[in-house]
Design an enzyme around this catalytic site. Structure first.
Site, PDB file in Angstrom:
ATOM      1  N   PHE A  14     -28.762  74.684   8.740  1.00  0.00           N
ATOM      2  CA  PHE A  14     -27.702  74.981   7.770  1.00  0.00           C
ATOM      3  C   PHE A  14     -28.191  74.733   6.339  1.00  0.00           C
ATOM      4  O   PHE A  14     -28.290  75.655   5.521  1.00  0.00           O
ATOM      5  CB  PHE A  14     -26.480  74.127   8.135  1.00  0.00           C
ATOM      6  N   THR A  38     -32.062  72.933  16.921  1.00  0.00           N
ATOM      7  CA  THR A  38     -30.678  73.163  16.485  1.00  0.00           C
ATOM      8  C   THR A  38     -30.608  74.272  15.427  1.00  0.00           C
ATOM      9  O   THR A  38     -29.536  74.830  15.208  1.00  0.00           O
ATOM     10  CB  THR A  38     -30.019  71.881  15.920  1.00  0.00           C
ATOM     11  N   GLY A  39     -31.719  74.568  14.792  1.00  0.00           N
ATOM     12  CA  GLY A  39     -31.746  75.653  13.800  1.00  0.00           C
ATOM     13  C   GLY A  39     -31.642  77.007  14.491  1.00  0.00           C
ATOM     14  O   GLY A  39     -31.907  77.129  15.689  1.00  0.00           O
ATOM     15  N   SER A  77     -33.979  67.773  11.244  1.00  0.00           N
ATOM     16  CA  SER A  77     -33.323  66.777  12.106  1.00  0.00           C
ATOM     17  C   SER A  77     -32.033  67.376  12.651  1.00  0.00           C
ATOM     18  O   SER A  77     -31.346  68.106  11.921  1.00  0.00           O
ATOM     19  CB  SER A  77     -32.948  65.506  11.315  1.00  0.00           C
ATOM     20  N   ALA A 116     -34.346  64.528   3.096  1.00  0.00           N
ATOM     21  CA  ALA A 116     -32.900  64.633   3.281  1.00  0.00           C
ATOM     22  C   ALA A 116     -32.400  63.417   4.054  1.00  0.00           C
ATOM     23  O   ALA A 116     -32.532  63.336   5.269  1.00  0.00           O
ATOM     24  CB  ALA A 116     -32.577  65.915   4.059  1.00  0.00           C
ATOM     25  N   TYR A 147     -29.338  58.475  15.063  1.00  0.00           N
ATOM     26  CA  TYR A 147     -29.389  59.219  13.801  1.00  0.00           C
ATOM     27  C   TYR A 147     -29.497  58.245  12.622  1.00  0.00           C
ATOM     28  O   TYR A 147     -30.388  58.364  11.788  1.00  0.00           O
ATOM     29  CB  TYR A 147     -28.130  60.067  13.669  1.00  0.00           C
ATOM     30  N   THR A 177     -21.211  68.053   4.128  1.00  0.00           N
ATOM     31  CA  THR A 177     -21.374  69.329   3.435  1.00  0.00           C
ATOM     32  C   THR A 177     -20.961  70.458   4.372  1.00  0.00           C
ATOM     33  O   THR A 177     -21.111  70.338   5.586  1.00  0.00           O
ATOM     34  CB  THR A 177     -22.852  69.489   3.006  1.00  0.00           C
ATOM     35  N   HIS A 183     -22.983  75.755  11.969  1.00  0.00           N
ATOM     36  CA  HIS A 183     -22.896  76.345  13.309  1.00  0.00           C
ATOM     37  C   HIS A 183     -21.472  76.199  13.860  1.00  0.00           C
ATOM     38  O   HIS A 183     -20.921  75.099  13.860  1.00  0.00           O
ATOM     39  CB  HIS A 183     -23.906  75.681  14.250  1.00  0.00           C
TER      40      HIS A 183
END
Ligand code: UDP
Length: 324
Positions: A14, A38-39, A77, A116, A147, A177, A183
């Site tokens: 994202f 996850t991308g 991540s 990030a 995490y 954000t 997703h």
């Protein structure tokens, strides 16, 4: 000036994909890497014919080298609670070995480095709003620790590369954000609420909905990040929207925006579900540092950001319907 080369990890994610867009707009040449855990390639599909963009499927937990770069943006991540809880070990690995591998690239090429990080470093905060000098209240063995502690470890590693090796590092603590490319199935507040509202389903409120979040629109956030990357600040900087909303208030905002789009004045109901363990009760950035040192503040209100995100979520809904 020669074209600047940037490496973006998590480029198909994202925020990674929005960052690539902005860097290309700013004249950079960009190498984007992602292991696609996850991308999604859809997030960067529009860059397929962009000559200044190159994508490589890379798992950054293994040593890698894309050649000389001027800047490393480390955005790889899993980031939504649903995803990092599913990929717990991978999240710890990317936030430790992955961070070291990207720091090594910055060190080797004398590149700038921006990591990030996250408001999760503050855990369930006892100081409110959260200032960067607050060390946080994190459960090191709770479900979210995969995490939170990975990101906290990364902050330590990044700071050590600055302190010991003189790498020009930057740490952005990103608060919640949202925007296009979130997703639709990642389980987050805005993605869940938007999709539920557009489907005409009840919105799922975890707990009593009194917990708070502060929601920043993606382009505002990327602007803050770019400013930080050009600065001399090595300490963490909060970037987020200081407007604080309860989850219930967010639900109402989403219903108002989605309801208007669906031609309804009143919209779907609410349904209450158990609060996940260690879900922070409140979150709001103190952005004094970003304001004073970067001249940055968000410009897009929640209502406006939701309106800007609507077309994207409507497309997701249509895709969902087409698959059904
Ligand atoms: N939340 C909710 N319903 C949902 C999804 C999230 O009430 O369908 C709540 C969640 O419990 C948390 C907040 O919204 O308090 C933000 O959750 P999110 O997963 O977006 O990220 P977090 O800020 O917790 O990392």
């Amino acid at each position: 000036m020669a074209v600047q080369l940037a490496l973006v990890t998590g480029a198909a994610g994202f925020l990674g994909s929005h960052l690539c867009d902005r860097l290309l707009e700013d004249g950079f040449q960009v190498v984007g890497v992602d292991n696609l855990s996850t991308g999604k390639m859809e997030n960067i599909a529009h860059l397929e014919h962009e000559p200044r963009f190159l994508f490589e499927q890379v798992d950054i937990t293994r040593p890698f080298d894309v050649g000389r770069v001027d800047y490393v943006f480390n955005f790889a991540s899993p980031a939504s609670p649903v995803e990092y809880l599913r990929l717990g070990i991978e999240t710890l690995q990317v936030g430790s070995t992955g961070t070291f591998n990207t720091l090594e690239i910055a060190r080797k090429y004398g590149a700038g480095y921006l990591h990030a990080s996250t408001s999760e470093c503050y855990g369930d905060p006892l100081v409110h709003p959260q200032v960067e000098s607050y060390w946080g209240n994190v459960n090191p063995v709770g479900p979210r620790s995969v995490y939170d502690e990975a990101k906290r470890f990364s902050e330590a590693a990044v700071t050590a590369y600055c302190r010991y090796y003189g790498v020009n590092t930057h740490l952005v603590r990103i608060f919640n954000t949202y925007g296009p490319r979130l997703h639709p199935g990642d389980g987050r507040l805005i993605s869940n609420f938007m999709m539920q509202a557009l489907r005409g389903e009840p919105l799922t409120i975890y707990g009593d909905g009194s917990q708070t979040r502060s929601l920043c629109y993606c382009t505002d956030l990327i602007d803050g990040i770019l400013r930080l990357s050009r600065s001399e600040i090595h300490d963490p900087v909060n970037i987020g929207n200081p407007e604080e909303w309860t989850v219930l208030q967010c639900a109402r905002e989403v219903q108002a925006v989605a309801g208007k789009a669906m031609g309804a004045t009143s919209s779907s109901e609410l349904v209450f579900k158990p609060l996940p363990q260690d879900d922070p009760t409140r979150r709001r950035p103190d952005i004094t540092r970003a304001r004073n040192l970067l001249g940055w503040a968000p410009t897009i209100s929640l209502r406006e950001g939701l309106e800007r995100s609507l077309t994207y979520f409507l497309t997701c809904l249509n895709e969902e319907k087409a698959k059904a």
